[in-house]
Design a protein around this motif. Structure first.
Motif, PDB file in Angstrom:
ATOM      1  N   GLN A 202      -1.112  16.191  35.920  1.00 42.07           N
ATOM      2  CA  GLN A 202      -1.783  14.933  36.224  1.00 42.07           C
ATOM      3  C   GLN A 202      -3.295  15.122  36.158  1.00 42.07           C
ATOM      4  O   GLN A 202      -3.823  16.135  36.639  1.00 42.07           O
ATOM      5  CB  GLN A 202      -1.358  14.502  37.629  1.00 42.07           C
ATOM      6  CG  GLN A 202      -1.922  13.196  38.105  1.00 42.07           C
ATOM      7  CD  GLN A 202      -1.440  12.863  39.508  1.00 42.07           C
ATOM      8  OE1 GLN A 202      -1.479  13.701  40.406  1.00 42.07           O
ATOM      9  NE2 GLN A 202      -0.980  11.639  39.709  1.00 42.07           N
ATOM     10  N   GLN A 203      -3.995  14.145  35.581  1.00 41.63           N
ATOM     11  CA  GLN A 203      -5.454  14.158  35.560  1.00 41.63           C
ATOM     12  C   GLN A 203      -5.956  14.013  36.994  1.00 41.63           C
ATOM     13  O   GLN A 203      -5.532  13.113  37.721  1.00 41.63           O
ATOM     14  CB  GLN A 203      -5.990  13.023  34.686  1.00 41.63           C
ATOM     15  CG  GLN A 203      -7.498  12.892  34.670  1.00 41.63           C
ATOM     16  CD  GLN A 203      -8.227  14.082  34.075  1.00 41.63           C
ATOM     17  OE1 GLN A 203      -7.730  14.764  33.195  1.00 41.63           O
ATOM     18  NE2 GLN A 203      -9.436  14.339  34.576  1.00 41.63           N
ATOM     19  N   HIS A 204      -6.831  14.917  37.417  1.00 43.76           N
ATOM     20  CA  HIS A 204      -7.231  14.987  38.829  1.00 43.76           C
ATOM     21  C   HIS A 204      -7.956  13.757  39.337  1.00 43.76           C
ATOM     22  O   HIS A 204      -7.793  13.379  40.498  1.00 43.76           O
ATOM     23  CB  HIS A 204      -8.068  16.239  39.097  1.00 43.76           C
ATOM     24  CG  HIS A 204      -9.467  16.136  38.587  1.00 43.76           C
ATOM     25  ND1 HIS A 204     -10.531  15.841  39.394  1.00 43.76           N
ATOM     26  CD2 HIS A 204      -9.971  16.281  37.340  1.00 43.76           C
ATOM     27  CE1 HIS A 204     -11.644  15.820  38.677  1.00 43.76           C
ATOM     28  NE2 HIS A 204     -11.327  16.087  37.416  1.00 43.76           N
ATOM     29  N   ASP A 205      -8.758  13.099  38.533  1.00 41.27           N
ATOM     30  CA  ASP A 205      -9.570  11.999  39.050  1.00 41.27           C
ATOM     31  C   ASP A 205      -8.941  10.625  38.846  1.00 41.27           C
ATOM     32  O   ASP A 205      -9.023   9.770  39.726  1.00 41.27           O
ATOM     33  CB  ASP A 205     -10.989  12.036  38.479  1.00 41.27           C
ATOM     34  CG  ASP A 205     -11.038  12.132  36.970  1.00 41.27           C
ATOM     35  OD1 ASP A 205      -9.977  12.200  36.311  1.00 41.27           O
ATOM     36  OD2 ASP A 205     -12.159  12.143  36.420  1.00 41.27           O
ATOM     37  N   THR A 206      -8.249  10.405  37.735  1.00 39.37           N
ATOM     38  CA  THR A 206      -7.638   9.095  37.472  1.00 39.37           C
ATOM     39  C   THR A 206      -6.188   9.027  37.929  1.00 39.37           C
ATOM     40  O   THR A 206      -5.618   7.943  38.010  1.00 39.37           O
ATOM     41  CB  THR A 206      -7.673   8.773  35.973  1.00 39.37           C
ATOM     42  OG1 THR A 206      -6.835   9.705  35.271  1.00 39.37           O
ATOM     43  CG2 THR A 206      -9.096   8.799  35.430  1.00 39.37           C
ATOM     44  N   ARG A 207      -5.585  10.176  38.210  1.00 39.55           N
ATOM     45  CA  ARG A 207      -4.169  10.305  38.604  1.00 39.55           C
ATOM     46  C   ARG A 207      -3.211   9.943  37.476  1.00 39.55           C
ATOM     47  O   ARG A 207      -2.024   9.740  37.692  1.00 39.55           O
ATOM     48  CB  ARG A 207      -3.852   9.497  39.861  1.00 39.55           C
ATOM     49  CG  ARG A 207      -4.642   9.936  41.078  1.00 39.55           C
ATOM     50  CD  ARG A 207      -4.336  11.369  41.357  1.00 39.55           C
ATOM     51  NE  ARG A 207      -4.833  11.786  42.671  1.00 39.55           N
ATOM     52  CZ  ARG A 207      -5.137  13.026  42.949  1.00 39.55           C
ATOM     53  NH1 ARG A 207      -5.026  13.957  42.051  1.00 39.55           N
ATOM     54  NH2 ARG A 207      -5.554  13.361  44.139  1.00 39.55           N
TER      55      ARG A 207
ATOM     56  N   ARG B 246       0.024  33.055  36.184  1.00 38.87           N
ATOM     57  CA  ARG B 246      -1.133  32.932  35.280  1.00 38.87           C
ATOM     58  C   ARG B 246      -1.915  31.651  35.566  1.00 38.87           C
ATOM     59  O   ARG B 246      -3.151  31.654  35.534  1.00 38.87           O
ATOM     60  CB  ARG B 246      -0.662  32.939  33.826  1.00 38.87           C
ATOM     61  CG  ARG B 246      -0.114  34.263  33.365  1.00 38.87           C
ATOM     62  CD  ARG B 246       0.324  34.186  31.922  1.00 38.87           C
ATOM     63  NE  ARG B 246       1.037  35.380  31.493  1.00 38.87           N
ATOM     64  CZ  ARG B 246       1.374  35.644  30.233  1.00 38.87           C
ATOM     65  NH1 ARG B 246       1.071  34.788  29.271  1.00 38.87           N
ATOM     66  NH2 ARG B 246       2.030  36.740  29.926  1.00 38.87           N
ATOM     67  N   THR B 247      -1.207  30.557  35.834  1.00 35.94           N
ATOM     68  CA  THR B 247      -1.865  29.287  36.138  1.00 35.94           C
ATOM     69  C   THR B 247      -2.671  29.380  37.430  1.00 35.94           C
ATOM     70  O   THR B 247      -3.812  28.914  37.496  1.00 35.94           O
ATOM     71  CB  THR B 247      -0.814  28.159  36.234  1.00 35.94           C
ATOM     72  OG1 THR B 247      -0.168  28.031  34.959  1.00 35.94           O
ATOM     73  CG2 THR B 247      -1.437  26.840  36.634  1.00 35.94           C
ATOM     74  N   LEU B 248      -2.085  29.996  38.447  1.00 32.03           N
ATOM     75  CA  LEU B 248      -2.759  30.112  39.743  1.00 32.03           C
ATOM     76  C   LEU B 248      -3.954  31.053  39.711  1.00 32.03           C
ATOM     77  O   LEU B 248      -4.881  30.903  40.513  1.00 32.03           O
ATOM     78  CB  LEU B 248      -1.764  30.602  40.800  1.00 32.03           C
ATOM     79  CG  LEU B 248      -0.646  29.621  41.182  1.00 32.03           C
ATOM     80  CD1 LEU B 248       0.374  30.316  42.077  1.00 32.03           C
ATOM     81  CD2 LEU B 248      -1.217  28.385  41.846  1.00 32.03           C
TER      82      LEU B 248
ATOM     83  N   ILE C  34      -7.918  22.416  32.645  1.00 33.34           N
ATOM     84  CA  ILE C  34      -8.619  23.186  33.664  1.00 33.34           C
ATOM     85  C   ILE C  34      -7.988  22.854  35.013  1.00 33.34           C
ATOM     86  O   ILE C  34      -7.995  21.703  35.447  1.00 33.34           O
ATOM     87  CB  ILE C  34     -10.125  22.856  33.674  1.00 33.34           C
ATOM     88  CG1 ILE C  34     -10.720  22.944  32.258  1.00 33.34           C
ATOM     89  CG2 ILE C  34     -10.857  23.740  34.672  1.00 33.34           C
ATOM     90  CD1 ILE C  34     -10.520  24.265  31.549  1.00 33.34           C
ATOM     91  N   VAL C  35      -7.461  23.857  35.686  1.00 36.26           N
ATOM     92  CA  VAL C  35      -6.728  23.662  36.938  1.00 36.26           C
ATOM     93  C   VAL C  35      -7.663  23.206  38.053  1.00 36.26           C
ATOM     94  O   VAL C  35      -8.709  23.806  38.290  1.00 36.26           O
ATOM     95  CB  VAL C  35      -6.005  24.959  37.363  1.00 36.26           C
ATOM     96  CG1 VAL C  35      -5.324  24.796  38.719  1.00 36.26           C
ATOM     97  CG2 VAL C  35      -4.997  25.393  36.309  1.00 36.26           C
TER      98      VAL C  35
ATOM     99  N   VAL D  28       0.607  19.812  39.029  1.00 38.52           N
ATOM    100  CA  VAL D  28      -0.609  20.515  38.633  1.00 38.52           C
ATOM    101  C   VAL D  28      -1.652  19.464  38.285  1.00 38.52           C
ATOM    102  O   VAL D  28      -1.468  18.687  37.346  1.00 38.52           O
ATOM    103  CB  VAL D  28      -0.351  21.427  37.406  1.00 38.52           C
ATOM    104  CG1 VAL D  28      -1.600  22.214  37.047  1.00 38.52           C
ATOM    105  CG2 VAL D  28       0.833  22.352  37.658  1.00 38.52           C
ATOM    106  N   THR D  29      -2.718  19.391  39.080  1.00 39.71           N
ATOM    107  CA  THR D  29      -3.799  18.471  38.740  1.00 39.71           C
ATOM    108  C   THR D  29      -4.840  19.239  37.952  1.00 39.71           C
ATOM    109  O   THR D  29      -5.150  20.394  38.250  1.00 39.71           O
ATOM    110  CB  THR D  29      -4.416  17.794  39.980  1.00 39.71           C
ATOM    111  OG1 THR D  29      -4.968  18.779  40.830  1.00 39.71           O
ATOM    112  CG2 THR D  29      -3.383  16.979  40.731  1.00 39.71           C
TER     113      THR D  29
END
Length: 124
Positions: free
Chosen positions: A24-29, A44-46, A73-74, A88-89
């Protein structure tokens, strides 16, 4: 290094050892895509700041954006209450979908019937 055993113990994997990862896109959801992670992809992601998936079709790890330039970008990673899905945002650079679209979920609304009995606000 490997996935923290405390995190690994909370995961409920499918028969292939995978957990669904909703991106999910962190700012627009905006929901961008769904991918699959095993313990190594999640580790690896974390730890890298970039999203890594396990490709079921290719049978290998792939870090989103390494070939396309459309990196993720996580911003955060959360495990759902059942332990069988990740949220994952990210900050999505370019398209999220392999088709070149911003999101994998723009292939068309399936025109679901909205229940007249649904409570106000859409909550179940």
């Amino acid at each position: 290094m490997s996935l923290d055993p405390a995190i690994a113990a909370r995961l409920k994997r499918d028969a292939q050892g995978l957990v669904a990862a909703i991106v999910q896109q962190h700012d627009t959801r905006e929901v961008l895509m769904l991918g699959w992670m095993d313990d190594e992809a999640l580790h690896r992601t974390l730890t890298s700041g970039r999203v890594t998936f396990w490709s079921r079709s290719r049978g290998e790890y792939w870090r989103k954006g390494d070939t396309s330039g459309h990196a993720q970008i996580v911003k955060s990673v959360a495990l759902d209450c059942d332990g069988d899905a990740l949220l994952v945002t990210v900050d999505q650079i370019g398209a999220a979908c392999h088709t070149g679209d911003r999101t994998c979920f723009d292939a068309g609304d399936l025109r679901a019937t909205i229940s007249p009995d649904a409570p106000a606000g859409g909550e179940a």
